[in-house]
Design a protein around this motif. Structure first.
Motif, PDB file in Angstrom:
ATOM      1  N   GLU A 164     -46.830  17.400 -26.405  1.00 56.69           N
ATOM      2  CA  GLU A 164     -46.222  18.590 -26.951  1.00 56.69           C
ATOM      3  C   GLU A 164     -47.091  19.232 -28.087  1.00 56.69           C
ATOM      4  O   GLU A 164     -47.938  18.490 -28.616  1.00 56.69           O
ATOM      5  CB  GLU A 164     -44.690  18.335 -27.411  1.00 56.69           C
ATOM      6  CG  GLU A 164     -44.735  17.485 -28.566  1.00 56.69           C
ATOM      7  CD  GLU A 164     -43.331  17.246 -29.097  1.00 56.69           C
ATOM      8  OE1 GLU A 164     -42.522  18.322 -29.135  1.00 56.69           O
ATOM      9  OE2 GLU A 164     -42.961  16.297 -29.490  1.00 56.69           O
ATOM     10  N   GLU A 201     -34.048  16.272 -30.753  1.00 55.09           N
ATOM     11  CA  GLU A 201     -35.061  17.388 -31.537  1.00 55.09           C
ATOM     12  C   GLU A 201     -34.064  18.522 -32.027  1.00 55.09           C
ATOM     13  O   GLU A 201     -33.220  19.078 -31.319  1.00 55.09           O
ATOM     14  CB  GLU A 201     -36.009  17.948 -30.805  1.00 55.09           C
ATOM     15  CG  GLU A 201     -37.212  18.319 -31.987  1.00 55.09           C
ATOM     16  CD  GLU A 201     -38.472  18.550 -31.238  1.00 55.09           C
ATOM     17  OE1 GLU A 201     -39.402  19.207 -31.901  1.00 55.09           O
ATOM     18  OE2 GLU A 201     -38.801  18.174 -29.977  1.00 55.09           O
ATOM     19  N   LEU A 224     -32.617  25.112 -23.187  1.00 54.52           N
ATOM     20  CA  LEU A 224     -33.425  24.045 -22.764  1.00 54.52           C
ATOM     21  C   LEU A 224     -33.012  22.818 -22.794  1.00 54.52           C
ATOM     22  O   LEU A 224     -33.169  21.973 -22.050  1.00 54.52           O
ATOM     23  CB  LEU A 224     -34.617  24.106 -23.656  1.00 54.52           C
ATOM     24  CG  LEU A 224     -35.947  23.430 -23.242  1.00 54.52           C
ATOM     25  CD1 LEU A 224     -36.325  23.602 -21.901  1.00 54.52           C
ATOM     26  CD2 LEU A 224     -37.084  23.273 -24.362  1.00 54.52           C
ATOM     27  N   ARG A 225     -32.209  22.259 -23.957  1.00 57.06           N
ATOM     28  CA  ARG A 225     -31.381  21.192 -23.841  1.00 57.06           C
ATOM     29  C   ARG A 225     -30.482  20.709 -22.840  1.00 57.06           C
ATOM     30  O   ARG A 225     -30.252  19.699 -22.365  1.00 57.06           O
ATOM     31  CB  ARG A 225     -30.951  20.733 -25.361  1.00 57.06           C
ATOM     32  CG  ARG A 225     -32.168  20.398 -26.370  1.00 57.06           C
ATOM     33  CD  ARG A 225     -31.422  20.120 -27.530  1.00 57.06           C
ATOM     34  NE  ARG A 225     -30.821  21.111 -28.450  1.00 57.06           N
ATOM     35  CZ  ARG A 225     -30.356  20.904 -29.645  1.00 57.06           C
ATOM     36  NH1 ARG A 225     -30.316  19.780 -30.170  1.00 57.06           N
ATOM     37  NH2 ARG A 225     -29.742  21.908 -30.364  1.00 57.06           N
ATOM     38  N   LYS A 268     -37.335  14.540 -21.759  1.00 59.94           N
ATOM     39  CA  LYS A 268     -35.638  15.168 -21.807  1.00 59.94           C
ATOM     40  C   LYS A 268     -34.995  14.358 -23.146  1.00 59.94           C
ATOM     41  O   LYS A 268     -34.156  15.115 -23.903  1.00 59.94           O
ATOM     42  CB  LYS A 268     -34.988  14.731 -20.670  1.00 59.94           C
ATOM     43  CG  LYS A 268     -35.420  15.576 -19.486  1.00 59.94           C
ATOM     44  CD  LYS A 268     -34.564  15.059 -18.160  1.00 59.94           C
ATOM     45  CE  LYS A 268     -35.266  15.940 -17.148  1.00 59.94           C
ATOM     46  NZ  LYS A 268     -34.295  15.598 -15.669  1.00 59.94           N
ATOM     47  N   PRO A 325     -33.057  21.413 -18.873  1.00 61.40           N
ATOM     48  CA  PRO A 325     -34.587  21.085 -18.695  1.00 61.40           C
ATOM     49  C   PRO A 325     -34.900  21.195 -17.390  1.00 61.40           C
ATOM     50  O   PRO A 325     -34.378  20.886 -16.637  1.00 61.40           O
ATOM     51  CB  PRO A 325     -34.503  19.657 -19.613  1.00 61.40           C
ATOM     52  CG  PRO A 325     -33.478  18.888 -19.250  1.00 61.40           C
ATOM     53  CD  PRO A 325     -32.115  19.892 -19.111  1.00 61.40           C
ATOM     54  N   TYR A 347     -45.385  22.346 -24.011  1.00 65.09           N
ATOM     55  CA  TYR A 347     -45.525  21.058 -23.276  1.00 65.09           C
ATOM     56  C   TYR A 347     -46.228  20.939 -22.125  1.00 65.09           C
ATOM     57  O   TYR A 347     -46.335  21.861 -21.187  1.00 65.09           O
ATOM     58  CB  TYR A 347     -43.809  20.619 -22.733  1.00 65.09           C
ATOM     59  CG  TYR A 347     -42.880  20.782 -23.955  1.00 65.09           C
ATOM     60  CD1 TYR A 347     -42.784  19.654 -24.826  1.00 65.09           C
ATOM     61  CD2 TYR A 347     -42.210  21.812 -24.193  1.00 65.09           C
ATOM     62  CE1 TYR A 347     -41.816  19.610 -25.910  1.00 65.09           C
ATOM     63  CE2 TYR A 347     -41.336  21.884 -25.239  1.00 65.09           C
ATOM     64  CZ  TYR A 347     -40.997  20.554 -26.295  1.00 65.09           C
ATOM     65  OH  TYR A 347     -40.235  20.705 -27.020  1.00 65.09           O
ATOM     66  N   TRP A 370     -33.488  27.380 -27.288  1.00 60.59           N
ATOM     67  CA  TRP A 370     -33.625  25.861 -27.500  1.00 60.59           C
ATOM     68  C   TRP A 370     -32.235  25.126 -26.983  1.00 60.59           C
ATOM     69  O   TRP A 370     -32.302  24.150 -26.347  1.00 60.59           O
ATOM     70  CB  TRP A 370     -33.852  25.509 -28.909  1.00 60.59           C
ATOM     71  CG  TRP A 370     -34.327  23.932 -29.082  1.00 60.59           C
ATOM     72  CD1 TRP A 370     -33.421  23.101 -29.490  1.00 60.59           C
ATOM     73  CD2 TRP A 370     -35.408  23.519 -28.895  1.00 60.59           C
ATOM     74  NE1 TRP A 370     -34.203  21.761 -29.593  1.00 60.59           N
ATOM     75  CE2 TRP A 370     -35.397  22.088 -28.884  1.00 60.59           C
ATOM     76  CE3 TRP A 370     -36.629  23.896 -28.421  1.00 60.59           C
ATOM     77  CZ2 TRP A 370     -36.483  21.245 -28.995  1.00 60.59           C
ATOM     78  CZ3 TRP A 370     -37.666  22.985 -27.823  1.00 60.59           C
ATOM     79  CH2 TRP A 370     -37.799  21.798 -28.351  1.00 60.59           C
ATOM     80  N   ARG A 379     -36.467  13.341 -25.663  1.00 61.91           N
ATOM     81  CA  ARG A 379     -37.091  13.693 -27.140  1.00 61.91           C
ATOM     82  C   ARG A 379     -36.376  15.106 -27.453  1.00 61.91           C
ATOM     83  O   ARG A 379     -35.981  15.477 -28.607  1.00 61.91           O
ATOM     84  CB  ARG A 379     -38.524  13.964 -26.835  1.00 61.91           C
ATOM     85  CG  ARG A 379     -39.224  14.629 -27.981  1.00 61.91           C
ATOM     86  CD  ARG A 379     -39.031  13.981 -29.189  1.00 61.91           C
ATOM     87  NE  ARG A 379     -39.780  14.606 -30.205  1.00 61.91           N
ATOM     88  CZ  ARG A 379     -41.226  14.375 -30.604  1.00 61.91           C
ATOM     89  NH1 ARG A 379     -41.938  13.428 -29.850  1.00 61.91           N
ATOM     90  NH2 ARG A 379     -41.716  14.940 -31.638  1.00 61.91           N
ATOM     91  N   ILE A 380     -36.172  15.946 -26.369  1.00 61.15           N
ATOM     92  CA  ILE A 380     -35.610  17.274 -26.428  1.00 61.15           C
ATOM     93  C   ILE A 380     -34.350  17.383 -26.918  1.00 61.15           C
ATOM     94  O   ILE A 380     -33.917  17.872 -27.946  1.00 61.15           O
ATOM     95  CB  ILE A 380     -35.958  18.268 -25.431  1.00 61.15           C
ATOM     96  CG1 ILE A 380     -37.281  18.431 -25.112  1.00 61.15           C
ATOM     97  CG2 ILE A 380     -35.040  19.417 -25.427  1.00 61.15           C
ATOM     98  CD1 ILE A 380     -37.806  19.268 -23.856  1.00 61.15           C
ATOM     99  N   SER A 381     -33.396  16.244 -26.504  1.00 59.79           N
ATOM    100  CA  SER A 381     -32.228  16.294 -26.710  1.00 59.79           C
ATOM    101  C   SER A 381     -31.858  15.849 -28.187  1.00 59.79           C
ATOM    102  O   SER A 381     -30.784  16.080 -28.860  1.00 59.79           O
ATOM    103  CB  SER A 381     -31.358  15.191 -25.668  1.00 59.79           C
ATOM    104  OG  SER A 381     -31.897  13.899 -26.222  1.00 59.79           O
ATOM    105  N   LYS A 428     -44.016  27.074 -28.687  1.00 56.31           N
ATOM    106  CA  LYS A 428     -44.117  25.724 -28.232  1.00 56.31           C
ATOM    107  C   LYS A 428     -44.547  25.453 -26.802  1.00 56.31           C
ATOM    108  O   LYS A 428     -44.261  26.254 -25.940  1.00 56.31           O
ATOM    109  CB  LYS A 428     -42.542  25.173 -28.526  1.00 56.31           C
ATOM    110  CG  LYS A 428     -42.532  23.624 -28.429  1.00 56.31           C
ATOM    111  CD  LYS A 428     -42.525  23.131 -29.616  1.00 56.31           C
ATOM    112  CE  LYS A 428     -42.269  21.573 -29.801  1.00 56.31           C
ATOM    113  NZ  LYS A 428     -42.411  21.053 -30.860  1.00 56.31           N
TER     114      LYS A 428
END
Length: 204
Positions: free
Chosen positions: A195, A162, A143-144, A156, A147, A179, A140, A158-160, A177
């Motif tokens: 997602e 989460e 990924l952050r 991007k 991306p 997307y 994770w 949203r992921i940062s 997970k």
């Protein structure tokens, strides 16, 4: 005999050149305004139509991926992440004839991951599926930090923001997970995304 005097009637005046030009100018301004209104209305309609189609495609792809065999999908994701050292696995319509994940029905896969709607081909350049191990903090964080380029700015962000809420590592064996990104315009940010979580059949 009495003589009568007749005076010539005065001819009625016509429009002057300045009046004609002023009228043309006013009509042009009104016409341009109406044209801009209809043009903007058409753009707005096209914009909404593109978003609606993209969302419906994404929902169909998400439902399709959820019906695949979880064990095979999880094994493929683990192997690919280990091989590529990327925090995700990227799938699109070009994989339909290469992977055993999609079963023997290649045509059904391509109809879901590469449909043509309203004469627009939503091929592998427009529909993207990303699978990420669930509850893996190391993956994770990667990924952050980096991306995929297919991720629109909203995803991007949203992921940062989460974070992993349940760090139980056992969940990695039962969940993935996912997307789904569908680009309806010319830019990356002209995309809709959904997602979700793909669950093992034993806990569905």
């Amino acid at each position: 005999m009495e003589e009568k005097n007749f005076s010539a009637t005065r001819a009625s005046k016509g429009f002057t050149l300045m009046e004609v030009l002023a009228s043309i100018t006013i009509l042009s301004i009104v016409a341009i305004g109406m044209f801009s209104f209809f043009t903007n209305a058409m753009k707005y309609t096209t914009y909404n139509q593109g978003k609606t189609v993209a969302i419906n495609i994404a929902r169909g792809v998400l439902a399709y991926m959820e019906r695949l065999d979880f064990a095979a999908l999880k094994q493929y994701v683990d192997n690919e992440i280990q091989r590529s050292d990327k925090p995700f696995v990227h799938l699109d319509a070009s994989y339909c004839d290469d992977l055993p994940l999609f079963g023997d029905n290649e045509q059904a896969c391509k109809k879901i991951l590469g449909p043509t709607i309203n004469n627009v081909a939503y091929d592998e350049t427009r529909i993207h599926v990303f699978l990420v191990p669930y509850n893996d903090s190391k993956t994770w964080d990667k990924l952050r930090e980096s991306p995929p380029e297919e991720f629109p700015a909203s995803l991007k962000k949203r992921i940062s923001e989460e974070s992993i809420k349940n760090p139980d590592p056992k969940l990695q064996n039962y969940l993935l997970k996912i997307y789904v990104i569908v680009r309806w315009g010319d830019r990356v940010d002209d995309s809709e995304w959904l997602e979700g979580v793909i669950a093992n059949e034993t806990i569905r």
